[in-house]
Design a protein around this motif. Structure first.
Motif, PDB file in Angstrom:
ATOM      1  N   SER A  85      21.333  -3.576 -82.780  1.00  0.00           N
ATOM      2  CA  SER A  85      21.032  -2.443 -83.349  1.00  0.00           C
ATOM      3  C   SER A  85      19.739  -2.337 -84.438  1.00  0.00           C
ATOM      4  N   PHE A  86      20.016  -3.215 -85.432  1.00  0.00           N
ATOM      5  CA  PHE A  86      19.043  -3.326 -86.452  1.00  0.00           C
ATOM      6  C   PHE A  86      17.757  -3.955 -86.013  1.00  0.00           C
ATOM      7  N   SER A  87      17.831  -4.839 -84.991  1.00  0.00           N
ATOM      8  CA  SER A  87      16.391  -5.332 -84.449  1.00  0.00           C
ATOM      9  C   SER A  87      15.635  -4.153 -83.780  1.00  0.00           C
ATOM     10  N   VAL A  88      16.199  -3.192 -82.761  1.00  0.00           N
ATOM     11  CA  VAL A  88      15.746  -2.174 -82.195  1.00  0.00           C
ATOM     12  C   VAL A  88      15.227  -1.167 -83.049  1.00  0.00           C
ATOM     13  N   VAL A  89      16.038  -0.646 -83.969  1.00  0.00           N
ATOM     14  CA  VAL A  89      15.510   0.306 -84.911  1.00  0.00           C
ATOM     15  C   VAL A  89      14.360  -0.055 -85.704  1.00  0.00           C
ATOM     16  N   PHE A  90      14.851  -1.226 -86.510  1.00  0.00           N
ATOM     17  CA  PHE A  90      13.747  -1.663 -87.494  1.00  0.00           C
ATOM     18  C   PHE A  90      12.585  -2.039 -87.005  1.00  0.00           C
ATOM     19  N   SER A  91      12.464  -2.485 -85.683  1.00  0.00           N
ATOM     20  CA  SER A  91      11.296  -3.068 -85.146  1.00  0.00           C
ATOM     21  C   SER A  91      10.408  -1.969 -84.756  1.00  0.00           C
TER      22      SER A  91
END
Length: 357
Positions: free
Chosen positions: A179-185
């Motif tokens: 979740s964090f890698s997809v959104v913040f990338s």
């Protein structure tokens, strides 16, 4: 006199209708900022009702799941691999109620996001993380129940506490990382940023996902979905066959159930209860994911109000599981009575027997 009474009733009815309908005057989330979102100015009656309903849902989510966590953590008899999975699932639902639902309530009722763009992304990441964590926990619980029902005597050797811990760690680590890698990338809106800019305004918090990541995210739901369906179909088939065999053996021998029969019966009952929790999850979450897929391929045609209702239907699932446990698990009801009565502070109840059989 009759005319005066009718007039008075009409005035009361008109006042009630006026108080319930939103104000026609155009308002903005941020009056002094260009590009601000429109704000739906609900009447005080609707706003109070919504805050009451969503607040109650949040309290039920927090209280119910906290009861599950405390029960399994405190009572030593509940320290089993399967119950650790249930406690971790309750932890995901509790965290959702603690960190996501309060801010989502304000966003839904005020129809504006007042907490900044960065926190919007962080809030959305937590939302997605707890969602996927719940999905994976339920899938692992299905695997646990399948092994327990098909081979109840060998199950304690195959499914140990370290194995349960590995499943729990995998569910949490993958959910948070994904979740964090997809959104913040920025991968979620790659290729559709012009469309996102056209749809977005200051005061909104609705992340847009391109078709690729919608498909990937949906697969992370539907693959465990069909896995759970297949496993529980086999579980109930095996449970039905076992129950028939035990009934025939008991009728022929006219004896009481032996230990293996009681173990098999207990595991089947646990599988049925958790099967209900899985079915509830699928019913509450499937419409949301189907809508997301359709929305991504039809340029986001779903009205915001309809989409928001879908989101809250999925949120309400987090309050359902403790209710299911309280209805079908006698040990959970017994543990709740001990916790609510505060006996855990006066007596050493951690070793008490919670099972009736």
């Amino acid at each position: 006199l009759v005319m005066n009474q009718n007039s008075l009733l009409y005035d009361v009815f008109q006042t009630l209708c006026t108080s319930l309908l939103p104000n026609d005057e155009v308002q903005y989330c941020f009056e002094n900022i260009n590009g601000s979102c429109y704000k739906t100015s609900w009447s005080s009656g609707i706003r109070i009702t919504l805050y009451g309903v969503l607040g109650l849902l949040t309290i039920l989510t927090l209280g119910g799941n906290l009861m599950v966590i405390i029960s399994i953590a405190y009572f030593k008899q509940l320290h089993t691999p399967a119950n650790f999975l249930i406690a971790s699932l309750a932890c995901a639902d509790f965290c959702l109620g603690l960190t996501v639902l309060p801010f989502s309530s304000i966003r839904s009722i005020e129809t504006c996001w007042y907490f900044g763009e960065t926190f919007c992304r962080f809030h959305s990441c937590l939302d997605a993380s707890f969602c996927y964590s719940s999905i994976f926990h339920l899938c692992f619980i299905s695997i646990d129940r399948y092994v327990a029902v098909t081979d109840p005597l060998i199950y304690p050797i195959k499914f140990t506490v370290p194995v349960s811990g590995m499943f729990i760690a995998a569910a949490w680590i993958f959910s948070l990382t994904y979740s964090f890698s997809v959104v913040f990338s920025g991968a979620n809106d790659k290729g559709i940023r012009e469309l996102e800019n056209a749809l977005s305004c200051v005061g909104s918090c609705q992340l847009v996902f391109n078709k690729t990541w919608v498909v990937v995210s949906s697969l992370l739901y539907f693959i465990p979905f069909f896995t759970m369906i297949v496993l529980y179909h086999r579980i109930f088939a095996v449970a039905k066959r076992q129950a028939r065999m035990i009934e025939i053996m008991n009728n022929n021998t006219q004896s009481f159930e032996n230990y293996s029969d009681r173990v098999a019966k207990r595991e089947r009952k646990a599988a049925k209860t958790l099967g209900i929790a899985v079915i509830a999850f699928l019913i509450f979450w499937s419409p949301y994911f189907i809508t997301v897929i359709i929305d991504a391929f039809l340029n986001f045609i779903t009205p915001p109000l309809v989409f928001d209702i879908m989101v809250w239907v999925t949120y309400s699932n987090s309050a359902i599981n403790p209710l299911i446990y309280s209805l079908f698990y006698p040990w959970f009801r017994k543990a709740m009575k001990v916790i609510v009565s505060c006996k855990i502070f006066r007596l050493d109840c951690s070793t008490m027997n919670l099972f009736t059989e």
